[in-house]
Motif scaffolding. Structure first.
Motif, PDB file in Angstrom:
ATOM      1  N   ARG A  46      85.982   3.135   8.870  1.00 20.24           N
ATOM      2  CA  ARG A  46      85.249   3.215   7.896  1.00 20.24           C
ATOM      3  C   ARG A  46      84.802   4.438   6.918  1.00 20.24           C
ATOM      4  NH1 ARG A  46      85.063  -1.954   5.646  1.00 20.24           N
ATOM      5  NH2 ARG A  46      85.691  -3.554   7.450  1.00 20.24           N
ATOM      6  N   SER A  47      84.959   4.448   5.668  1.00 21.61           N
ATOM      7  CA  SER A  47      84.448   6.015   4.838  1.00 21.61           C
ATOM      8  C   SER A  47      82.957   5.837   4.831  1.00 21.61           C
ATOM      9  CB  SER A  47      85.221   5.760   3.580  1.00 21.61           C
ATOM     10  OG  SER A  47      84.668   4.854   2.845  1.00 21.61           O
ATOM     11  N   ALA A  48      82.383   6.710   4.348  1.00 25.08           N
ATOM     12  CA  ALA A  48      81.028   6.632   3.907  1.00 25.08           C
ATOM     13  C   ALA A  48      80.651   5.438   3.022  1.00 25.08           C
ATOM     14  CB  ALA A  48      80.485   7.959   3.385  1.00 25.08           C
ATOM     15  N   GLY A  49      81.394   5.208   2.210  1.00 22.88           N
ATOM     16  CA  GLY A  49      81.305   4.015   1.087  1.00 22.88           C
ATOM     17  C   GLY A  49      81.699   2.772   1.929  1.00 22.88           C
ATOM     18  N   ASN A  50      81.938   2.669   3.219  1.00 22.47           N
ATOM     19  CA  ASN A  50      82.222   1.549   4.003  1.00 22.47           C
ATOM     20  C   ASN A  50      83.577   0.759   3.549  1.00 22.47           C
ATOM     21  OD1 ASN A  50      81.586  -0.191   5.995  1.00 22.47           O
ATOM     22  ND2 ASN A  50      80.880  -1.694   4.745  1.00 22.47           N
ATOM     23  N   GLN A  51      84.430   1.692   3.013  1.00 19.96           N
ATOM     24  CA  GLN A  51      85.835   1.273   2.707  1.00 19.96           C
ATOM     25  C   GLN A  51      86.765   1.262   4.015  1.00 19.96           C
ATOM     26  OE1 GLN A  51      86.944   3.754  -0.464  1.00 19.96           O
ATOM     27  NE2 GLN A  51      86.565   2.241  -2.004  1.00 19.96           N
ATOM     28  N   ARG A  52      87.760   0.510   4.196  1.00 24.51           N
ATOM     29  CA  ARG A  52      88.641   0.638   5.362  1.00 24.51           C
ATOM     30  C   ARG A  52      89.673   1.578   4.958  1.00 24.51           C
ATOM     31  NH1 ARG A  52      89.609  -4.640   6.180  1.00 24.51           N
ATOM     32  NH2 ARG A  52      88.524  -5.008   7.835  1.00 24.51           N
ATOM     33  N   ARG A  53      89.687   2.398   5.917  1.00 27.23           N
ATOM     34  CA  ARG A  53      90.733   3.611   5.835  1.00 27.23           C
ATOM     35  C   ARG A  53      91.567   3.739   6.916  1.00 27.23           C
ATOM     36  NH1 ARG A  53      91.009   5.147   0.818  1.00 27.23           N
ATOM     37  NH2 ARG A  53      91.809   7.088   1.387  1.00 27.23           N
ATOM     38  N   TYR A  54      92.895   4.235   6.681  1.00 26.13           N
ATOM     39  CA  TYR A  54      93.729   4.368   7.775  1.00 26.13           C
ATOM     40  C   TYR A  54      94.198   5.804   7.895  1.00 26.13           C
ATOM     41  CZ  TYR A  54      93.966  -0.771   7.718  1.00 26.13           C
ATOM     42  OH  TYR A  54      93.755  -2.001   7.798  1.00 26.13           O
ATOM     43  N   PRO A  55      94.604   6.391   9.117  1.00 23.96           N
ATOM     44  CA  PRO A  55      95.191   7.711   9.039  1.00 23.96           C
ATOM     45  C   PRO A  55      96.666   7.583   8.786  1.00 23.96           C
ATOM     46  CG  PRO A  55      95.204   6.631  11.259  1.00 23.96           C
ATOM     47  CD  PRO A  55      94.183   5.759  10.422  1.00 23.96           C
ATOM     48  N   ARG A  56      97.300   8.494   8.163  1.00 29.92           N
ATOM     49  CA  ARG A  56      98.708   8.356   7.691  1.00 29.92           C
ATOM     50  C   ARG A  56      99.796   7.953   8.746  1.00 29.92           C
ATOM     51  NH1 ARG A  56     101.059  10.446   3.577  1.00 29.92           N
ATOM     52  NH2 ARG A  56     102.844  11.406   4.839  1.00 29.92           N
ATOM     53  N   SER A  57      99.262   8.302   9.938  1.00 30.26           N
ATOM     54  CA  SER A  57     100.171   7.934  11.303  1.00 30.26           C
ATOM     55  C   SER A  57     100.492   6.318  11.289  1.00 30.26           C
ATOM     56  CB  SER A  57      99.584   8.523  12.312  1.00 30.26           C
ATOM     57  OG  SER A  57      98.427   8.016  12.737  1.00 30.26           O
ATOM     58  N   ILE A  58      99.514   5.477  10.500  1.00 33.84           N
ATOM     59  CA  ILE A  58      99.321   4.070  10.682  1.00 33.84           C
ATOM     60  C   ILE A  58     101.030   3.565  10.142  1.00 33.84           C
ATOM     61  CG2 ILE A  58      98.490   3.484   8.472  1.00 33.84           C
ATOM     62  CD1 ILE A  58      97.365   1.962  11.758  1.00 33.84           C
ATOM     63  N   LEU A  59     101.451   4.425   9.095  1.00 31.45           N
ATOM     64  CA  LEU A  59     102.800   3.907   8.662  1.00 31.45           C
ATOM     65  C   LEU A  59     103.927   3.880   9.737  1.00 31.45           C
ATOM     66  CD1 LEU A  59     102.542   5.875   4.975  1.00 31.45           C
ATOM     67  CD2 LEU A  59     102.255   3.354   5.757  1.00 31.45           C
ATOM     68  N   ARG A  60     104.039   5.017  10.576  1.00 31.85           N
ATOM     69  CA  ARG A  60     105.038   4.801  11.693  1.00 31.85           C
ATOM     70  C   ARG A  60     104.741   3.809  12.576  1.00 31.85           C
ATOM     71  NH1 ARG A  60     107.636   9.328  13.908  1.00 31.85           N
ATOM     72  NH2 ARG A  60     107.989   9.688  11.840  1.00 31.85           N
ATOM     73  N   ARG A  61     103.306   3.533  12.969  1.00 26.24           N
ATOM     74  CA  ARG A  61     102.866   2.523  13.804  1.00 26.24           C
ATOM     75  C   ARG A  61     103.397   1.047  13.349  1.00 26.24           C
ATOM     76  NH1 ARG A  61      99.148   1.679  18.341  1.00 26.24           N
ATOM     77  NH2 ARG A  61      98.909   3.755  18.444  1.00 26.24           N
ATOM     78  N   LEU A  62     103.425   0.805  12.128  1.00 28.06           N
ATOM     79  CA  LEU A  62     103.635  -0.337  11.126  1.00 28.06           C
ATOM     80  C   LEU A  62     105.054  -0.452  11.456  1.00 28.06           C
ATOM     81  CD1 LEU A  62     101.185  -0.334   8.387  1.00 28.06           C
ATOM     82  CD2 LEU A  62     101.090  -2.029  10.301  1.00 28.06           C
ATOM     83  N   ALA A  63     105.817   0.768  11.278  1.00 30.54           N
ATOM     84  CA  ALA A  63     107.267   0.566  11.202  1.00 30.54           C
ATOM     85  C   ALA A  63     107.825   0.190  12.634  1.00 30.54           C
ATOM     86  CB  ALA A  63     107.762   2.025  10.953  1.00 30.54           C
ATOM     87  N   VAL A  64     107.131   0.732  13.615  1.00 29.39           N
ATOM     88  CA  VAL A  64     107.404   0.081  15.122  1.00 29.39           C
ATOM     89  C   VAL A  64     107.073  -1.175  15.352  1.00 29.39           C
ATOM     90  CG1 VAL A  64     106.781   0.557  17.509  1.00 29.39           C
ATOM     91  CG2 VAL A  64     107.109   2.503  15.869  1.00 29.39           C
ATOM     92  N   ILE A  65     106.040  -1.701  14.661  1.00 29.88           N
ATOM     93  CA  ILE A  65     105.661  -2.971  14.856  1.00 29.88           C
ATOM     94  C   ILE A  65     106.660  -4.003  14.083  1.00 29.88           C
ATOM     95  CG2 ILE A  65     103.982  -4.883  13.957  1.00 29.88           C
ATOM     96  CD1 ILE A  65     101.840  -2.852  14.475  1.00 29.88           C
ATOM     97  N   LYS A  66     107.264  -3.596  12.883  1.00 27.73           N
ATOM     98  CA  LYS A  66     108.034  -4.322  12.013  1.00 27.73           C
ATOM     99  C   LYS A  66     109.463  -4.296  13.089  1.00 27.73           C
ATOM    100  CE  LYS A  66     108.102  -3.666   7.506  1.00 27.73           C
ATOM    101  NZ  LYS A  66     108.269  -3.039   6.252  1.00 27.73           N
ATOM    102  N   VAL A  67     109.922  -3.196  13.328  1.00 24.00           N
ATOM    103  CA  VAL A  67     111.212  -3.275  14.183  1.00 24.00           C
ATOM    104  C   VAL A  67     111.105  -4.025  15.360  1.00 24.00           C
ATOM    105  CG1 VAL A  67     112.901  -1.685  15.540  1.00 24.00           C
ATOM    106  CG2 VAL A  67     111.893  -1.167  12.976  1.00 24.00           C
TER     107      VAL A  67
END
Length: 155
Positions: A46-67
């Motif tokens: 969570r950011s200081a404004g309480n927004q959900r944020r993801y590191p850029r590495s999440i895209l690779r992790r999601l690619a692994v999940i999808k495959v």
């Protein structure tokens, strides 16, 4: 993308992505990302404004999940395997090889079972299940006989 400080520690988290950006770049819906997060497949901060944020590495992790899903690996197995990956970095070639070796063995077993089912299905279609004692799909090796006389079915 922007740099955001993690709300708990105040440390610089680096370039991060909002959930809409992750959805757009990964081809997944926001609800799918929420679902994956609830199952422990991905993690946001969570950011200081309480927004959900993801590191850029999440895209690779999601690619692994999808495959993995595309080849039939159940989400529970994917979640278990991803727990072994370091969350602070993008999964690399060695990480993928380790995961794929494990999943390959599981897929080989499923392929073998499906091949047996396919090969035995021809004999089953014609029987009309009139001979449950001899049916290799519903009662292999007549092990339902141990349940006593009369019809017995497995789930």
């Amino acid at each position: 993308m922007r740099q955001v400080r993690e709300s708990d520690s105040g440390t610089l988290k680096g370039t991060s992505l909002g959930i809409g950006e992750v959805a757009l770049r990964s081809g997944l819906t926001v609800s799918t990302l929420h679902f994956y997060e609830s199952r422990g497949l991905i993690k946001a901060f969570r950011s200081a404004g309480n927004q959900r944020r993801y590191p850029r590495s999440i895209l690779r992790r999601l690619a692994v999940i999808k495959v993995a899903q595309k080849v039939g690996v159940p989400l529970a197995d994917i979640a278990e395997a991803l727990q072994a990956l370091p969350s602070e970095r993008t999964p690399g070639v060695r990480d993928w090889r380790r995961l794929s070796r494990h999943w390959k063995q599981s897929l080989d077993e499923r392929i073998h079972a499906l091949t047996q089912l396919r090969d035995q299905l021809d004999g089953c279609i014609g029987c009309g299940c009139l001979s449950l004692k001899a049916c290799p799909l519903r009662n292999p090796e007549d092990d339902l006989a141990d349940d006593g006389p009369g019809p017995h079915f497995r789930d």
